[in-house]
Design an enzyme around this catalytic site. Structure first.
Site, PDB file in Angstrom:
ATOM      1  N   SER A   6       1.093  -1.359   0.186  1.00 15.10           N
ATOM      2  CA  SER A   6       0.038   0.170  -0.160  1.00 15.10           C
ATOM      3  C   SER A   6       1.153   1.388   0.167  1.00 15.10           C
ATOM      4  O   SER A   6       1.864   1.323   1.127  1.00 15.10           O
ATOM      5  CB  SER A   6      -0.667   0.117   1.569  1.00 15.10           C
ATOM      6  OG  SER A   6      -1.924   1.339   1.419  1.00 15.10           O
ATOM      7  N   HIS A  31      -0.961  -1.179  -4.324  1.00  9.95           N
ATOM      8  CA  HIS A  31      -2.548  -1.017  -4.050  1.00  9.95           C
ATOM      9  C   HIS A  31      -1.947   0.409  -3.908  1.00  9.95           C
ATOM     10  O   HIS A  31      -1.828   0.904  -2.413  1.00  9.95           O
ATOM     11  CB  HIS A  31      -2.422  -1.626  -2.266  1.00  9.95           C
ATOM     12  CG  HIS A  31      -3.902  -1.404  -2.036  1.00  9.95           C
ATOM     13  ND1 HIS A  31      -4.486  -2.548  -2.393  1.00  9.95           N
ATOM     14  CD2 HIS A  31      -4.187  -1.356  -1.039  1.00  9.95           C
ATOM     15  CE1 HIS A  31      -5.959  -2.052  -1.616  1.00  9.95           C
ATOM     16  NE2 HIS A  31      -5.147  -1.039  -0.105  1.00  9.95           N
ATOM     17  N   ASP A  33      -4.425   3.700  -1.929  1.00  8.46           N
ATOM     18  CA  ASP A  33      -5.594   3.896  -1.551  1.00  8.46           C
ATOM     19  C   ASP A  33      -6.539   5.830  -1.589  1.00  8.46           C
ATOM     20  O   ASP A  33      -5.530   6.706  -1.151  1.00  8.46           O
ATOM     21  CB  ASP A  33      -5.373   3.511  -0.231  1.00  8.46           C
ATOM     22  CG  ASP A  33      -4.915   2.618   0.740  1.00  8.46           C
ATOM     23  OD1 ASP A  33      -5.758   1.618   0.456  1.00  8.46           O
ATOM     24  OD2 ASP A  33      -3.758   2.322   1.086  1.00  8.46           O
ATOM     25  N   MET A  35      -9.078   7.534  -0.470  1.00  9.81           N
ATOM     26  CA  MET A  35      -9.502   9.025   0.173  1.00  9.81           C
ATOM     27  C   MET A  35     -10.384   9.686   0.058  1.00  9.81           C
ATOM     28  O   MET A  35      -9.651  10.920  -0.320  1.00  9.81           O
ATOM     29  CB  MET A  35      -8.775   8.890   1.487  1.00  9.81           C
ATOM     30  CG  MET A  35      -8.440   6.804   1.941  1.00  9.81           C
ATOM     31  SD  MET A  35      -7.544   7.821   3.300  1.00  9.81           S
ATOM     32  CE  MET A  35      -7.041   5.288   3.553  1.00  9.81           C
ATOM     33  N   HIS A  64      -8.481   0.901  -4.810  1.00  2.98           N
ATOM     34  CA  HIS A  64      -8.991   0.846  -3.377  1.00  2.98           C
ATOM     35  C   HIS A  64      -9.772   2.568  -2.668  1.00  2.98           C
ATOM     36  O   HIS A  64      -9.547   2.929  -2.378  1.00  2.98           O
ATOM     37  CB  HIS A  64      -8.417   0.422  -1.502  1.00  2.98           C
ATOM     38  CG  HIS A  64      -9.019  -0.252  -1.038  1.00  2.98           C
ATOM     39  ND1 HIS A  64      -8.544  -0.036   0.143  1.00  2.98           N
ATOM     40  CD2 HIS A  64     -10.628   0.123  -0.806  1.00  2.98           C
ATOM     41  CE1 HIS A  64      -9.274   0.026   1.353  1.00  2.98           C
ATOM     42  NE2 HIS A  64     -10.706  -0.420   0.603  1.00  2.98           N
ATOM     43  N   MET A  66     -12.052   4.518  -0.893  1.00  2.00           N
ATOM     44  CA  MET A  66     -12.558   4.462   0.492  1.00  2.00           C
ATOM     45  C   MET A  66     -13.583   5.739   0.032  1.00  2.00           C
ATOM     46  O   MET A  66     -13.153   6.919   0.291  1.00  2.00           O
ATOM     47  CB  MET A  66     -11.484   4.459   1.639  1.00  2.00           C
ATOM     48  CG  MET A  66     -11.322   2.847   1.361  1.00  2.00           C
ATOM     49  SD  MET A  66      -9.919   3.436   2.266  1.00  2.00           S
ATOM     50  CE  MET A  66      -8.375   2.989   1.450  1.00  2.00           C
ATOM     51  N   MET A 135     -11.340  -6.073   4.455  1.00  2.08           N
ATOM     52  CA  MET A 135     -10.771  -5.155   5.226  1.00  2.08           C
ATOM     53  C   MET A 135     -10.535  -5.679   7.108  1.00  2.08           C
ATOM     54  O   MET A 135     -11.330  -5.807   7.605  1.00  2.08           O
ATOM     55  CB  MET A 135     -11.609  -3.428   5.837  1.00  2.08           C
ATOM     56  CG  MET A 135     -11.883  -2.560   4.684  1.00  2.08           C
ATOM     57  SD  MET A 135      -9.790  -2.496   3.527  1.00  2.08           S
ATOM     58  CE  MET A 135      -9.134  -1.258   5.241  1.00  2.08           C
ATOM     59  N   GLY A 140      -9.358   4.356   6.322  1.00  2.00           N
ATOM     60  CA  GLY A 140      -9.096   5.099   6.566  1.00  2.00           C
ATOM     61  C   GLY A 140      -7.149   6.339   7.193  1.00  2.00           C
ATOM     62  O   GLY A 140      -7.174   6.966   6.585  1.00  2.00           O
ATOM     63  N   GLY A 143      -1.513   1.854   9.659  1.00  3.23           N
ATOM     64  CA  GLY A 143      -0.219   2.079  10.363  1.00  3.23           C
ATOM     65  C   GLY A 143      -1.909   1.290  11.558  1.00  3.23           C
ATOM     66  O   GLY A 143      -0.805   0.947  13.198  1.00  3.23           O
ATOM     67  N   ASP A 173      -6.341  -6.708   3.314  1.00  5.81           N
ATOM     68  CA  ASP A 173      -5.846  -5.419   3.947  1.00  5.81           C
ATOM     69  C   ASP A 173      -6.397  -4.589   5.462  1.00  5.81           C
ATOM     70  O   ASP A 173      -7.602  -4.657   6.301  1.00  5.81           O
ATOM     71  CB  ASP A 173      -6.990  -4.097   2.495  1.00  5.81           C
ATOM     72  CG  ASP A 173      -6.248  -3.240   2.776  1.00  5.81           C
ATOM     73  OD1 ASP A 173      -4.985  -2.903   3.288  1.00  5.81           O
ATOM     74  OD2 ASP A 173      -6.844  -2.408   1.873  1.00  5.81           O
TER      75      ASP A 173
HETATM   76  C1  DX5 Z   1      -6.830   1.143   5.388  1.00  6.31           C
HETATM   77  C2  DX5 Z   1      -5.769   0.826   3.998  1.00  6.31           C
HETATM   78  C3  DX5 Z   1      -4.785   0.044   3.807  1.00  6.31           C
HETATM   79  C4  DX5 Z   1      -3.471  -0.215   4.722  1.00  6.31           C
HETATM   80  C5  DX5 Z   1      -3.251  -0.826   4.917  1.00  6.31           C
HETATM   81  O1  DX5 Z   1      -7.903   2.477   5.212  1.00  6.31           O
HETATM   82  O2  DX5 Z   1      -6.983   0.988   3.609  1.00  6.31           O
HETATM   83  O3  DX5 Z   1      -4.729   0.110   2.565  1.00  6.31           O
HETATM   84  O4  DX5 Z   1      -3.720   1.524   4.096  1.00  6.31           O
HETATM   85  O5  DX5 Z   1      -1.733  -0.070   5.476  1.00  6.31           O
HETATM   86  P1  DX5 Z   1      -1.505  -1.346   6.961  1.00  6.31           P
HETATM   87  O6  DX5 Z   1      -0.554  -2.044   6.503  1.00  6.31           O
HETATM   88  O7  DX5 Z   1      -0.770  -0.127   7.500  1.00  6.31           O
HETATM   89  O8  DX5 Z   1      -2.226  -0.922   7.525  1.00  6.31           O
HETATM   90 ZN    ZN Z   2      -6.752  -0.598   1.220  1.00  6.27          ZN
END
Ligand code: DX5
Ligand code: ZN
Length: 223
Positions: A6, A31, A33, A35, A64, A66, A135, A140, A143, A173
């Site tokens: 990611s 990946h 993300d 948002m 992905h 979101m 998930m 969001g 870490g 994920d």
């Molecule tokens: C969370 C994301 C994930 C996340 C993965 O909202 O969809 O893809 O960033 O990162 P780690 O592995 O740090 O949880």
């Molecule tokens: Zn993700």
């Protein structure tokens, strides 16, 4: 097992360089993300950034979304260079329509479930799916700690897909590290996303090996 690092945990000041380093390390998926500050309490990037990255990268773009009402901008993400678009079932009133539209755009279609959303939400769309994203954190932020409920959910989903003769991949994920990798692959996961536990442990080629060894070990030990 497909490892999809990611980029959220990468260096946002040099995204193209990060993709280059992933490719050089033998990674095939990344990946991304997206948002929107509504569906999740955070903002990242959208089609213009993905389009720029596409110019210099051959990686498989696992996007992905979101975002609320993703159906409004599926075309923009496809045009920007996404290879797979995953929408959240909680974010659209017209899941089936969104999935069919993604396939019509000529790319792979995925549906994501928040930790508290039951698998039954996918009941009527299984034939329209290339991937299901489970998930293992509330979306969001990167870490966060892995939620162990994802193990049983992965196992149950695997059974359900087999019963339905579906070839959809199972992706997990959130908070995934090599330890969870072993157990998730045993439970039936095909693709894993890792942000923090991947990017914080360079060199990337070595880290990839560690994840792949965890996936392999368990396959041999489990069956
Ligand atoms: C969370 C994301 C994930 C996340 C993965 O909202 O969809 O893809 O960033 O990162 P780690 O592995 O740090 O949880
Ligand atoms: Zn993700």
């Amino acid at each position: 097992m497909i490892l999809s690092p990611s980029l959220l945990a990468g260096d946002f000041g040099r995204l193209a360089g990060e993709l280059e380093a992933l490719e050089a390390a033998g990674i095939s998926w990344v990946h991304l993300d997206v948002m929107d500050g509504h569906f999740v309490p955070n903002l990242t990037f959208g089609p213009p950034v993905i389009k720029q990255l596409r110019r210099s990268s051959k990686l498989f773009f696992d996007v992905h979304l979101m975002i609320e009402n993703p159906e409004r901008c599926l075309g923009d993400f496809a045009e920007a260079g996404a290879d797979l678009l995953t929408v959240h079932v909680e974010a659209t009133a017209h899941l089936s329509r969104a999935l069919l539209e993604i396939r019509r755009l000529g790319i792979k279609a995925g549906a994501a479930l928040n930790p508290a959303t039951p698998l039954s939400a996918l009941e009527h769309v299984l034939p329209d799916l290339d991937l299901v994203l489970l998930m293992s954190v509330n979306p969001g932020f990167g870490g966060q700690s892995f939620l162990p409920l994802a193990y049983d959910k992965t196992r149950a989903l695997k059974e359900r897909l087999i019963r339905a003769s579906s070839t959809a991949l199972i992706q997990v994920d959130g908070g995934v590290d090599p330890e969870q990798t072993a157990l998730l692959v045993l439970a039936g996961a095909d693709a894993l996303v890792s942000g923090t536990a991947f990017f914080q442990f360079p060199p990337y080629a070595e880290r990839l090996k560690t994840f792949m060894a965890a996936a392999e070990e368990n396959k041999q030990g489990g069956f």
